[in-house]
Design a protein around this motif. Structure first.
Motif, PDB file in Angstrom:
ATOM      1  N   PRO A 207       0.821  -1.221   0.000  1.00  0.00           N
ATOM      2  CA  PRO A 207       0.000   0.000   0.000  1.00  0.00           C
ATOM      3  C   PRO A 207       0.851   1.265   0.000  1.00  0.00           C
ATOM      4  O   PRO A 207       1.358   1.695   1.043  1.00  0.00           O
ATOM      5  N   THR A 208       1.029   1.846  -1.176  1.00  0.00           N
ATOM      6  CA  THR A 208       1.748   3.120  -1.319  1.00  0.00           C
ATOM      7  C   THR A 208       0.894   4.042  -2.186  1.00  0.00           C
ATOM      8  O   THR A 208       0.016   3.577  -2.925  1.00  0.00           O
ATOM      9  N   PRO A 209       1.161   5.345  -2.168  1.00  0.00           N
ATOM     10  CA  PRO A 209       0.362   6.269  -2.986  1.00  0.00           C
ATOM     11  C   PRO A 209       0.888   6.427  -4.406  1.00  0.00           C
ATOM     12  O   PRO A 209       0.611   7.430  -5.062  1.00  0.00           O
ATOM     13  N   TYR A 210       1.650   5.450  -4.906  1.00  0.00           N
ATOM     14  CA  TYR A 210       2.328   5.608  -6.193  1.00  0.00           C
ATOM     15  C   TYR A 210       1.874   4.598  -7.244  1.00  0.00           C
ATOM     16  O   TYR A 210       1.364   3.531  -6.928  1.00  0.00           O
ATOM     17  N   ILE A 211       2.123   4.990  -8.510  1.00  0.00           N
ATOM     18  CA  ILE A 211       2.154   4.026  -9.611  1.00  0.00           C
ATOM     19  C   ILE A 211       3.628   3.690  -9.795  1.00  0.00           C
ATOM     20  O   ILE A 211       4.449   4.593  -9.934  1.00  0.00           O
ATOM     21  N   TRP A 212       3.959   2.427  -9.819  1.00  0.00           N
ATOM     22  CA  TRP A 212       5.362   2.030  -9.885  1.00  0.00           C
ATOM     23  C   TRP A 212       5.765   1.713 -11.323  1.00  0.00           C
ATOM     24  O   TRP A 212       5.205   0.836 -11.965  1.00  0.00           O
ATOM     25  N   LEU A 213       6.753   2.467 -11.811  1.00  0.00           N
ATOM     26  CA  LEU A 213       7.300   2.283 -13.147  1.00  0.00           C
ATOM     27  C   LEU A 213       8.799   2.011 -13.040  1.00  0.00           C
ATOM     28  O   LEU A 213       9.428   2.354 -12.031  1.00  0.00           O
ATOM     29  N   ALA A 214       9.354   1.400 -14.066  1.00  0.00           N
ATOM     30  CA  ALA A 214      10.794   1.123 -14.088  1.00  0.00           C
ATOM     31  C   ALA A 214      11.380   1.533 -15.426  1.00  0.00           C
ATOM     32  O   ALA A 214      10.729   1.407 -16.468  1.00  0.00           O
ATOM     33  N   ILE A 215      12.582   2.048 -15.370  1.00  0.00           N
ATOM     34  CA  ILE A 215      13.289   2.409 -16.596  1.00  0.00           C
ATOM     35  C   ILE A 215      14.651   1.730 -16.583  1.00  0.00           C
ATOM     36  O   ILE A 215      15.446   1.922 -15.672  1.00  0.00           O
ATOM     37  N   GLU A 216      14.881   0.875 -17.560  1.00  0.00           N
ATOM     38  CA  GLU A 216      16.115   0.090 -17.630  1.00  0.00           C
ATOM     39  C   GLU A 216      17.131   0.800 -18.514  1.00  0.00           C
ATOM     40  O   GLU A 216      17.431   0.384 -19.623  1.00  0.00           O
ATOM     41  N   LYS A 217      17.712   1.896 -17.994  1.00  0.00           N
ATOM     42  CA  LYS A 217      18.711   2.637 -18.750  1.00  0.00           C
ATOM     43  C   LYS A 217      19.743   3.212 -17.804  1.00  0.00           C
ATOM     44  O   LYS A 217      19.405   3.680 -16.719  1.00  0.00           O
ATOM     45  N   ASP A 218      21.010   3.196 -18.239  1.00  0.00           N
ATOM     46  CA  ASP A 218      22.057   3.790 -17.418  1.00  0.00           C
ATOM     47  C   ASP A 218      22.070   5.309 -17.564  1.00  0.00           C
ATOM     48  O   ASP A 218      22.276   6.030 -16.585  1.00  0.00           O
ATOM     49  N   ASN A 219      21.839   5.776 -18.752  1.00  0.00           N
ATOM     50  CA  ASN A 219      21.841   7.220 -19.017  1.00  0.00           C
ATOM     51  C   ASN A 219      20.454   7.654 -19.463  1.00  0.00           C
ATOM     52  O   ASN A 219      20.079   7.489 -20.621  1.00  0.00           O
ATOM     53  N   VAL A 220      19.688   8.204 -18.542  1.00  0.00           N
ATOM     54  CA  VAL A 220      18.318   8.616 -18.825  1.00  0.00           C
ATOM     55  C   VAL A 220      18.323   9.995 -19.472  1.00  0.00           C
ATOM     56  O   VAL A 220      19.032  10.917 -19.033  1.00  0.00           O
ATOM     57  N   THR A 221      17.522  10.153 -20.530  1.00  0.00           N
ATOM     58  CA  THR A 221      17.416  11.439 -21.218  1.00  0.00           C
ATOM     59  C   THR A 221      16.010  12.005 -21.046  1.00  0.00           C
ATOM     60  O   THR A 221      15.100  11.331 -20.555  1.00  0.00           O
ATOM     61  N   SER A 222      15.837  13.243 -21.463  1.00  0.00           N
ATOM     62  CA  SER A 222      14.527  13.890 -21.350  1.00  0.00           C
ATOM     63  C   SER A 222      13.485  13.172 -22.196  1.00  0.00           C
ATOM     64  O   SER A 222      12.312  13.100 -21.821  1.00  0.00           O
ATOM     65  N   SER A 223      13.880  12.619 -23.342  1.00  0.00           N
ATOM     66  CA  SER A 223      12.926  11.908 -24.193  1.00  0.00           C
ATOM     67  C   SER A 223      12.447  10.619 -23.523  1.00  0.00           C
ATOM     68  O   SER A 223      11.307  10.195 -23.729  1.00  0.00           O
ATOM     69  N   ASP A 224      13.312   9.998 -22.729  1.00  0.00           N
ATOM     70  CA  ASP A 224      12.923   8.774 -22.030  1.00  0.00           C
ATOM     71  C   ASP A 224      11.813   9.043 -21.014  1.00  0.00           C
ATOM     72  O   ASP A 224      10.948   8.189 -20.778  1.00  0.00           O
ATOM     73  N   LEU A 225      11.851  10.251 -20.416  1.00  0.00           N
ATOM     74  CA  LEU A 225      10.886  10.593 -19.372  1.00  0.00           C
ATOM     75  C   LEU A 225       9.753  11.473 -19.875  1.00  0.00           C
ATOM     76  O   LEU A 225       8.962  11.978 -19.077  1.00  0.00           O
TER      77      LEU A 225
END
Length: 303
Positions: free
Chosen positions: A115-133
């Motif tokens: 029970p948390t107030p979040y939607i849980w997402l995962a991103i499998e990348k070492d270098n995250v960019t603005s387009s990824d998010l």
């Protein structure tokens, strides 16, 4: 490679079943949130599904079903489609809910069951960019980095404008060997008892004295066998041996057992435990005369 789009027959679900928290309802709800498949070898496939509910690819995880340790991983169904975050398909169903972002699918899936107030997402990348998010634009986001990666995430997110992101340092302050937040939460969950442990629990429930005996003699259940029907038949008085019990004065283990038992008796009358109308229960002395537990200083049956 033959795969199943959704399947509970994987090492991931086998691992979760080792914890009491994950009952059938929670596991079925998990599968509805994130369709998780399996290979013929029982490896788990965490499907990445985009906003159009189309699979972009699948992350195959090889893990130990007892410890949860990940040994290897590979990718499936990459045919040129742009990848997406794991759980991205949930954003449309919860437009105003805060997103919790982690770095692997296993962590997102596990944390979604609590029970948390979040939607849980995962991103499998070492270098995250603005387009990824980009799908998270306009939303509140809390990132839960793995231990030791908090500074890396803070530096990365400084370069991405117009994103309301908070980086949690909960893992930096955690004790022990846990690497991510899922491991930390699972380390606090009780394990489901083994068949042997469950058998011992049933015996203790039937007779609390067994727990004292097990502790005093340092016993261990090493196996469970079916009960012979003949052994369950009532024994006649003629079959009961009336030989005196063996002497136990020199048995130190039995002495400690009797001393521990003596401390648990708490009836008003110190001789209650010797009375034929009382016996030891989980909460102390149970008086068969009064049909209730007899607490110290209360409930004198008059015998």
């Amino acid at each position: 490679m033959n795969t199943e789009i959704t399947s509970f027959n994987s090492t991931f679900f086998e691992y979760l079943c080792g914890f009491i928290w994950f009952d059938q309802d929670k596991l079925e709800a998990l599968m509805k949130r994130y369709p998780i498949g399996a290979t013929e070898q029982g490896e788990s496939i965490f499907w990445h599904i985009n906003a159009e509910n189309k699979i972009t690819n699948g992350h195959i995880i090889t893990m130990d079903s007892e410890t949860g340790k990940v040994y290897d991983d590979s990718w499936y169904y990459q045919d040129g489609r742009p990848t997406c975050m794991f759980g991205e398909h949930l954003l449309g169903a919860f437009p105003s809910q805060t997103v919790a972002l982690v770095t692997d699918e296993l962590t997102a899936a596990v944390m979604s069951c609590f029970p948390t107030p979040y939607i849980w997402l995962a991103i499998e990348k070492d270098n995250v960019t603005s387009s990824d998010l980009l799908p998270l634009k306009g939303r509140s986001v809390v990132v839960f980095p793995n231990k030791g990666e908090c500074n890396k995430w803070e530096e990365c997110l400084r370069q991405i404008p117009n994103l309301n992101v908070h980086v949690s340092d909960v893992m930096e302050n955690s004790q022990g060997d846990c690497h991510n937040i899922a491991q930390m939460v699972l380390s606090q969950q009780p394990l489901r008892p083994t068949e042997e442990e469950a058998a011992l629990m049933r015996m203790v429930d039937a007779n609390p004295n067994i727990a004292l005996l097990v502790k005093a003699l340092n016993l261990e259940v090493v196996g469970v066998s079916s009960i012979d029907e003949d052994a369950m038949k009532p024994i006649s008085k003629s079959e009961v041996k009336t030989e005196p019990p063996p002497q136990i004065e020199d048995d130190e283990a039995m002495k400690s057992f009797l001393m521990a038992q003596e401390k648990r008796w708490n009836g008003r009358n110190p001789e209650c435990h010797k009375c034929s109308r009382s016996h030891e229960g989980i909460n102390g002395t149970y008086c068969d005369e009064l049909h209730q537990y007899v607490e110290y200083g209360k409930g004198d049956c008059g015998r």
